[in-house]
Motif scaffolding. Structure first.
Motif, mmCIF file in Angstrom:
data_model
loop_
_atom_site.group_PDB
_atom_site.id
_atom_site.type_symbol
_atom_site.label_atom_id
_atom_site.label_comp_id
_atom_site.label_asym_id
_atom_site.label_seq_id
_atom_site.Cartn_x
_atom_site.Cartn_y
_atom_site.Cartn_z
ATOM 1 N N TYR A 180 -24.754 -25.509 6.057
ATOM 2 C CA TYR A 180 -25.577 -26.220 6.109
ATOM 3 C C TYR A 180 -26.530 -26.368 5.177
ATOM 4 C CZ TYR A 180 -29.321 -29.282 8.386
ATOM 5 O OH TYR A 180 -30.123 -30.048 8.895
ATOM 6 N N GLN A 181 -27.322 -27.510 4.858
ATOM 7 C CA GLN A 181 -28.136 -27.613 3.776
ATOM 8 C C GLN A 181 -29.378 -26.659 3.514
ATOM 9 O OE1 GLN A 181 -28.843 -29.869 1.108
ATOM 10 N NE2 GLN A 181 -26.815 -30.391 1.174
ATOM 11 N N TYR A 182 -29.941 -26.621 4.673
ATOM 12 C CA TYR A 182 -30.937 -25.498 4.543
ATOM 13 C C TYR A 182 -31.138 -24.929 5.983
ATOM 14 C CZ TYR A 182 -32.756 -27.638 0.209
ATOM 15 O OH TYR A 182 -32.955 -28.271 -0.966
ATOM 16 N N MET A 183 -30.665 -23.613 6.097
ATOM 17 C CA MET A 183 -30.603 -22.858 7.402
ATOM 18 C C MET A 183 -31.778 -22.765 7.921
ATOM 19 S SD MET A 183 -27.339 -22.802 8.319
ATOM 20 C CE MET A 183 -28.146 -22.285 9.715
ATOM 21 N N CYS A 184 -32.956 -22.380 7.020
ATOM 22 C CA CYS A 184 -34.210 -21.871 7.463
ATOM 23 C C CYS A 184 -34.880 -23.183 7.849
ATOM 24 C CB CYS A 184 -34.941 -21.410 6.312
ATOM 25 S SG CYS A 184 -35.110 -22.136 4.703
ATOM 26 N N SER A 185 -34.637 -24.421 7.483
ATOM 27 C CA SER A 185 -35.360 -25.694 8.161
ATOM 28 C C SER A 185 -35.459 -25.704 9.684
ATOM 29 C CB SER A 185 -34.923 -26.869 7.512
ATOM 30 O OG SER A 185 -33.414 -27.070 7.954
ATOM 31 N N ASP A 186 -35.923 -26.511 10.278
ATOM 32 C CA ASP A 186 -36.130 -26.664 11.612
ATOM 33 C C ASP A 186 -34.734 -27.052 12.297
ATOM 34 O OD1 ASP A 186 -38.307 -26.004 12.708
ATOM 35 O OD2 ASP A 186 -39.204 -27.640 12.987
ATOM 36 N N PRO A 187 -34.046 -28.268 11.489
ATOM 37 C CA PRO A 187 -32.655 -28.604 11.999
ATOM 38 C C PRO A 187 -31.739 -27.400 11.755
ATOM 39 C CG PRO A 187 -33.550 -30.111 10.270
ATOM 40 C CD PRO A 187 -34.693 -29.118 10.641
ATOM 41 N N GLY A 188 -31.858 -26.738 10.566
ATOM 42 C CA GLY A 188 -30.955 -25.347 10.404
ATOM 43 C C GLY A 188 -31.254 -24.420 11.576
ATOM 44 N N GLN A 189 -32.407 -24.042 12.088
ATOM 45 C CA GLN A 189 -32.517 -23.139 12.981
ATOM 46 C C GLN A 189 -31.970 -23.601 14.357
ATOM 47 O OE1 GLN A 189 -36.419 -21.508 13.258
ATOM 48 N NE2 GLN A 189 -36.822 -21.789 11.139
ATOM 49 N N ASN A 190 -32.062 -24.892 14.607
ATOM 50 C CA ASN A 190 -31.600 -25.834 15.765
ATOM 51 C C ASN A 190 -29.978 -25.798 15.932
ATOM 52 O OD1 ASN A 190 -33.812 -26.295 16.923
ATOM 53 N ND2 ASN A 190 -34.230 -28.406 15.943
ATOM 54 N N LEU A 191 -29.583 -25.844 14.692
ATOM 55 C CA LEU A 191 -28.033 -25.754 14.564
ATOM 56 C C LEU A 191 -27.457 -24.368 14.978
ATOM 57 C CD1 LEU A 191 -25.395 -26.991 13.440
ATOM 58 C CD2 LEU A 191 -25.863 -25.826 11.365
ATOM 59 N N ILE A 192 -28.494 -23.291 14.798
ATOM 60 C CA ILE A 192 -27.782 -22.015 15.091
ATOM 61 C C ILE A 192 -27.856 -21.893 16.805
ATOM 62 C CG2 ILE A 192 -28.319 -19.489 15.105
ATOM 63 C CD1 ILE A 192 -29.832 -19.862 12.243
ATOM 64 N N ARG A 193 -29.171 -22.463 17.364
ATOM 65 C CA ARG A 193 -29.264 -22.393 18.643
ATOM 66 C C ARG A 193 -28.087 -23.113 19.331
ATOM 67 N NH1 ARG A 193 -34.770 -23.426 17.276
ATOM 68 N NH2 ARG A 193 -35.915 -21.394 17.741
ATOM 69 N N GLN A 194 -28.072 -24.417 18.919
ATOM 70 C CA GLN A 194 -27.048 -25.355 19.425
ATOM 71 C C GLN A 194 -25.627 -24.500 19.551
ATOM 72 O OE1 GLN A 194 -26.485 -28.834 17.258
ATOM 73 N NE2 GLN A 194 -24.405 -29.277 18.134
ATOM 74 N N LYS A 195 -25.242 -23.928 18.438
ATOM 75 C CA LYS A 195 -24.011 -23.319 18.291
ATOM 76 C C LYS A 195 -23.597 -22.195 19.068
ATOM 77 C CE LYS A 195 -22.027 -26.469 16.022
ATOM 78 N NZ LYS A 195 -21.048 -27.372 16.496
ATOM 79 N N ILE A 196 -24.901 -21.184 19.136
ATOM 80 C CA ILE A 196 -24.724 -20.120 20.010
ATOM 81 C C ILE A 196 -24.398 -20.440 21.320
ATOM 82 C CG2 ILE A 196 -26.046 -18.301 21.182
ATOM 83 C CD1 ILE A 196 -27.720 -18.230 18.485
ATOM 84 N N GLU A 197 -25.124 -21.705 21.988
ATOM 85 C CA GLU A 197 -24.554 -22.032 23.154
ATOM 86 C C GLU A 197 -23.363 -22.631 23.323
ATOM 87 O OE1 GLU A 197 -27.924 -24.536 24.573
ATOM 88 O OE2 GLU A 197 -29.483 -23.115 24.112
ATOM 89 N N GLU A 198 -22.873 -23.503 22.481
ATOM 90 C CA GLU A 198 -21.584 -24.221 22.549
ATOM 91 C C GLU A 198 -20.639 -23.360 22.408
ATOM 92 O OE1 GLU A 198 -23.105 -28.660 20.641
ATOM 93 O OE2 GLU A 198 -21.435 -27.384 19.620
ATOM 94 N N GLU A 199 -20.623 -22.411 21.490
ATOM 95 C CA GLU A 199 -19.442 -21.514 21.118
ATOM 96 C C GLU A 199 -19.573 -20.341 21.850
ATOM 97 O OE1 GLU A 199 -17.089 -22.649 19.055
ATOM 98 O OE2 GLU A 199 -18.135 -24.505 18.705
ATOM 99 N N ASN A 200 -20.570 -20.237 22.523
ATOM 100 C CA ASN A 200 -20.401 -18.941 23.405
ATOM 101 C C ASN A 200 -20.473 -17.715 22.309
ATOM 102 O OD1 ASN A 200 -21.079 -17.298 25.592
ATOM 103 N ND2 ASN A 200 -18.744 -17.277 26.054
ATOM 104 N N LEU A 201 -21.480 -17.692 21.102
ATOM 105 C CA LEU A 201 -21.779 -16.818 20.312
ATOM 106 C C LEU A 201 -22.494 -15.720 20.789
ATOM 107 C CD1 LEU A 201 -22.250 -18.935 16.986
ATOM 108 C CD2 LEU A 201 -20.123 -18.155 17.889
#
Ligand SMILES: Cc1cc2nc3c(=O)[nH]c(=O)nc-3n(C[C@H](O)[C@H](O)[C@H](O)COP(=O)(O)OP(=O)(O)OC[C@H]3O[C@@H](n4cnc5c(N)ncnc54)[C@H](O)[C@@H]3O)c2cc1C
Ligand code: SF4
Ligand code: SF4
Ligand code: SF4
Ligand code: SF4
Ligand code: SF4
Lengths: 645, 312
Positions: free
Chosen positions: A41-62
């Protein structure tokens, strides 16, 4: 153990992606055992970057994540905070592929290394244990050591916020050096006049326990929980009963020099250092008094109508528990006897700047008159020597920071007292960086027609009734000789020897000049490396009154921030000693920069978790290889190395 | 039934053999429980005697000394075959000890130093021993010194140079009762007679050699005298320190340490007081004989194939 690890590779704009092939890193990691998902991802620390982590933890059951990005000191907290909602924050690790990779390597090499770094981090993560933060209770009471303006200001700030303060001062009165000064630059207000109200405020404040004529003799414990022992020296005069009538002083037969007046004025064995002293009481100097065992004199006791004098008073040790400590032990002048080239300053007519301050003071040894001490006459020619012992590799290498300013003040006050006198100032540079300071200096130079000579003084010696000063004017290149009546040395400012003693008790470091070493010269200038210990005033570095007061308030605000919570939360990444295999060799105790390793009664070492910053120094030093850093255990590190080589 | 015991002296000084006598009356006690079936140093046994013994017929075999020659190696293997429990006895057998420092040099350098350049060895004819001289065949001087565990499986170790009395007594009692795990698991400071004199903060401004400083009776390390105690297994009770001599590390490292010298070096380096880099270098370089100080006993174990020669 993890389980289903997600890997997020950050582009950091072009910072990482410009060098490292981030897609390839993600692709390689996708194939790595234990990794369930990988993306970039472009900028992991940005808001969308952080949201991506959240989303994937849930979707992928990380159940754990590695963020391959910048240094953990930048963003570990950011990402662990994101993960906190899903799993233990220890299941989030950062792989530094920026500072340790893209910034220092070329393309292919960089990509290859990035892959290794991320894989190694995945291996470390697999070995991480879930840890819970450490909580430390906080005793909301502060010890302030030193009752100069720094200690006074800090004590008042904390007490005004509603917390209890114990202010310990070793001298009979608080006030410190500021009480000795005459007028203060750049406004020339009377030092005593602005200080006295604060001293009185201290003595009246219900939240401040003032312990003057006392010394801290022992400190143990750690942030939030220090145990201190304070020795209250006997004054032989009851502080509360003494009415400061002065009857005792009149009858006392013993005369000794008064330290407060730089020993230039006499006092009695029973004395008050200066009239505005706080606490307002007389004190008997046990060295000088003839009334203490064996009792050969009891004049003062007989004269004292308030019955305040008690020759049998004993030293008392008071124990206190405090949560924070401010060290404000101030400064001394560098000893002029070190200055060989200035005749060791032994001559009566060569005096230090503080002696000159006392001379200028209306309550001082000369009643505010400027004199040539050897004769008592008014000096017609005065030489002020700046940087005496400062900025000099033979003495103190640093700039004492305030001498330019007070010397200008001295020259100006001299001209006010002796308008037809001549004043010379030897200087290397003029450093007048404070607010309105430059204007003050210019005014002194121009309006007061004081002769500023740029150059160092080479030699000072007596010739008849004059003091001869030899120097070089570096602007004209000419040798200068001045036959003066009085020479004032602007001595270097150094830490007091007591500061070193206190530093040892606290296990904090001191540096060049005996000043306390702050945790970070820019970002943590009032904090010690060990938590819960703060610095204020000249004990940390030479500075003027405004800077001292500002730093004192800064230290106070740090203490207030600490007291704002009932418990302190601490990162659980700490050192753990395997007690069974510890020989008590003491290496870890000696090397821990935070004083976190302490010896137990059984001789073995123990890590005080509240103090440990997880730096790992002890683990590297232990000759029994007996200390493990939580989540940085040997097996983890070995696994990481295996992956890398 | 009495336990059958063997003791063999490999490449070593002989101190280990003598140390067994050093347990005094305890030895007499033990003699009731044991039968010595092979001990060339004390009794007249020949190798054939050993060869003739049935396999695993010896209960406990002690091997002291290192493996320097092909003969040492042969006997080690033979003893392994003939005994149930093989014990590495003393520092030489375990980690190479002082003679293991030879692994810093190759065979040729050693021979040159010993037979040709050594001023106290008159050798006008410049004779260097050969493995074959006419009829006579001598065992081979191996390229490097080996420790017992390089050659055969070792069941137990008795550390020390030679094993100090308390270590030995504990070890023998344990072995005779069937145990192969014994001894302390902490470093020497734990039992050092000077331990309580340690200051809170040890800070070293310079190093002193042992004779350079008036001993103040406090922890040697705190005095700036290098003492290997912190990186050395306990058990001896601090014999040397009780005699006012710093520990040189003969018991080898404590259990979790692989490299005794490195462990002590990193500890010592961390204890240096505040000083600039230049001074730091000066202080470190003032240590005489780094290897002999920190790796006196463990060089051979750590360098089984000798030293990696400097390139160029
Ligand atoms: C000649 C001269 C002229 C100056 N003129 C000016 C000026 O005009 N304007 C200006 O802004 N600044 C001036 N300064 C600077 C000013 O003096 C300092 O900035 C200020 O006094 C620093 O205060 P402090 O509280 O840090 O230290 P201090 O005033 O030194 O106070 C420290 C206090 O701690 C006490 N103490 C020390 N050790 C212990 C211990 N172990 N236990 C308990 N108590 C202890 C001491 O007794 C003392 O009371 C001048 C300085 C000098 C030398
Ligand atoms: S008892 Fe001491 S303080 Fe009092 S008058 Fe006599 S000498 Fe002075
Ligand atoms: S890791 Fe060790 S040296 Fe570092 S702060 Fe913790 S106890 Fe001290
Ligand atoms: S360095 Fe190691 S052995 Fe020494 S006291 Fe600390 S934990 Fe114990
Ligand atoms: S360092 Fe040496 S002298 Fe000091 S306590 Fe340890 S073994 Fe004893
Ligand atoms: S003190 Fe050290 S050198 Fe001496 S016997 Fe003990 S372990 Fe060996």
């Amino acid at each position: 153990m993890a389980r289903r690890i997600g890997v997020f590779v950050c582009h950091c704009g072009v910072n990482i992606a410009g060098v490292v092939d981030v897609e390839k890193v993600a692709e390689e990691l996708r194939k790595y055992p234990g990794v369930a998902f990988a993306t970039t991802y472009q900028y992991m620390c940005s808001d969308p970057g952080q949201n991506l982590i959240r989303q994937k933890i849930e979707e992928e059951n990380l159940d754990a994540v590695v963020i391959a990005a910048c240094s953990p000191s930048m963003h570990e907290e950011t990402f662990r905070n994101v993960c906190k909602d899903y799993f233990n924050p220890q299941r989030c690790e950062m792989a530094n592929i920026r500072e340790q990779c893209s910034w220092v390597h070329e393309k292919e090499e960089a990509t290859e290394k990035a892959i290794k770094i991320v894989k190694a981090t995945v291996e470390k993560l697999k070995g991480n244990e879930d840890l819970t933060p450490i909580y430390v209770p906080v005793e909301k009471k502060c010890l302030v050591i030193g009752g100069g303006i720094a200690g006074i200001q800090a004590a008042l700030d904390i007490a005004d916020a509603g917390y209890e303060v114990i202010l310990v001062e070793k001298e009979p009165s608080i006030g410190g050096r500021m009480a000795q000064l005459s007028e203060t630059f750049p406004t020339l207000d009377c030092s005593q006049c602005i200080l006295t109200p604060k001293m009185v405020a201290v003595s009246r404040h219900p939240k401040i326990k003032l312990m003057a004529y006392s010394e801290v003799i022992d400190i143990s414990g750690y942030v939030g929980n220090f145990d201190v022992k304070i020795l209250k020296k006997p004054r032989y005069v009851d502080e509360d009963a003494c009415t400061v009538c002065g009857d005792c002083e009149k009858v006392c037969p013993v005369i000794v020099p008064n330290e407060f007046d730089m020993e230039k004025k006499p006092r009695k064995a029973i004395f008050i250092p200066f009239p505005q002293a706080v606490p307002s009481t007389y004190t008997i100097d046990r060295e000088a008094c003839l009334g203490l065992a064996p009792l050969t004199c009891a004049e003062c006791r007989e004269a004292c109508e308030a019955n305040a004098i008690n020759y049998d008073m004993q030293p008392k040790i008071v124990e206190e528990k405090v949560g924070a400590i401010i060290v404000a032990t101030g400064y001394d002048l560098y000893d002029k006897s070190n200055l060989v080239e200035y005749g060791y300053g032994e001559d009566d007519d060569i005096i230090t700047s503080l002696e000159f301050e006392r001379m200028l003071s209306a309550s001082g040894p000369t009643g505010g008159n400027i004199i040539k001490p050897s004769t008592g006459e008014t000096p017609k020619k005065v030489v002020f020597v700046q940087c005496a012992g400062s900025r000099d590799k033979q003495h103190m290498p640093y700039c004492s920071s305030i001498c330019c300013m007070y010397t200008a003040k001295h020259a100006l006050l001299y001209k006010h007292h002796v308008p037809d006198g001549e004043a010379y100032v030897f200087y290397i540079d003029i450093r007048a960086t404070g607010k309105d300071y430059e204007e003050f200096i210019n005014n002194v130079m121009e309006e007061e027609r004081i002769n500023y000579i740029r150059g160092k003084v080479a030699k000072i010696f007596r010739e008849g009734d004059k003091i001869v000063v030899w120097g070089v004017d570096t602007l004209t290149g000419k040798k200068v000789e001045i036959k003066a009546d009085l020479v004032v040395l602007a001595m270097a400012i150094v830490g007091r020897k007591e500061t070193k003693e206190i530093a040892q008790l606290l296990k904090v470091a001191t540096g060049v000049g005996g000043f306390l070493k702050e945790s970070h010269p820019k970002l943590k200038p009032v904090e010690a490396l060990s938590r819960g210990i703060y610095f204020a005033g000249c004990a940390q570095a030479p500075k003027d009154i405004p800077a001292t007061v500002a730093q004192a308030s800064a230290a106070a605000s740090k203490v207030l921030a600490l007291f704002a919570k009932d418990k302190l939360e601490k990162d659980p990444m700490v050192a753990v000693v395997d007690e069974e295999h510890c020989s008590g060799c003491g290496v870890c105790i000696s090397v821990c920069p935070y004083g976190a390793m302490q010896r137990q009664p059984n001789g073995k070492a123990k890590c005080i978790e509240a103090l440990c910053e997880g730096c790992g120094t002890c683990a590297a030093a232990c000759p029994s290889n007996n200390i493990e850093m939580r989540n940085y255990r040997d097996e983890q590190i070995e696994k990481m190395i295996e992956v890398i080589i | 039934m009495k336990k059958k015991i063997a003791m063999y002296w490999g490449a070593g000084c002989g101190g280990c053999d003598v140390s067994l006598l050093g347990i005094h009356e305890k030895l007499l006690e033990l003699l009731d429980d044991i039968e010595i079936v092979f001990w060339p140093c004390a009794t007249d046994f020949k190798y054939e005697d050993l060869e003739k013994m049935p396999d695993k017929s010896i209960d406990i075999a002690f091997y002291n000394g290192a493996i320097r020659t092909s003969e040492n190696e042969e006997i080690a293997k033979l003893l392994r075959k003939k005994s149930k429990i093989l014990v590495a006895y003393g520092s030489c057998a375990i980690e190479g000890c002082i003679i293991g420092l030879a692994n810093l040099y190759d065979k040729e350098e050693i021979f040159r130093a010993v037979y040709l350049e050594n001023e106290t060895t008159p050798n006008k004819e410049k004779i260097v021993p050969k493995e074959k001289a006419g009829e006579l065949e001598l065992p081979e001087f191996l390229p490097h010194l080996k420790v017992l565990s390089n050659v055969v499986k070792v069941d137990a170790v008795i550390p020390g140079c030679p094993p100090p009395k308390p270590v030995l007594i504990e070890a023998l009692e344990a072995l005779l009762s069937g145990k192969t795990q014994f001894g302390k698991s902490v470093a020497l400071c734990d039992e050092c007679p000077r331990r309580d004199t340690k200051p809170d903060k040890i800070e070293i401004d310079r190093f002193y050699r042992w004779h350079e400083k008036q001993d103040d009776g406090k922890c040697f390390l705190a005095q700036g005298i290098i003492c290997m105690g912190p990186a050395t297994l306990a058990g001896c009770g601090g014999e040397c320190i009780a005699a006012n001599i710093p520990c040189t590390g003969c018991m080898g490292p404590p259990p979790k340490v692989r490299n005794q010298g490195a462990a002590m070096l990193s500890a010592i380096a961390s204890l240096l007081g505040e000083m600039d880099e230049e001074r730091e270098k000066e202080v470190i370089e003032s240590i005489q004989d780094m290897v002999g100080t920190f790796y006196k006993y463990t060089t051979a174990k750590l360098l089984p194939k000798g030293r990696v020669k400097d390139e160029g």
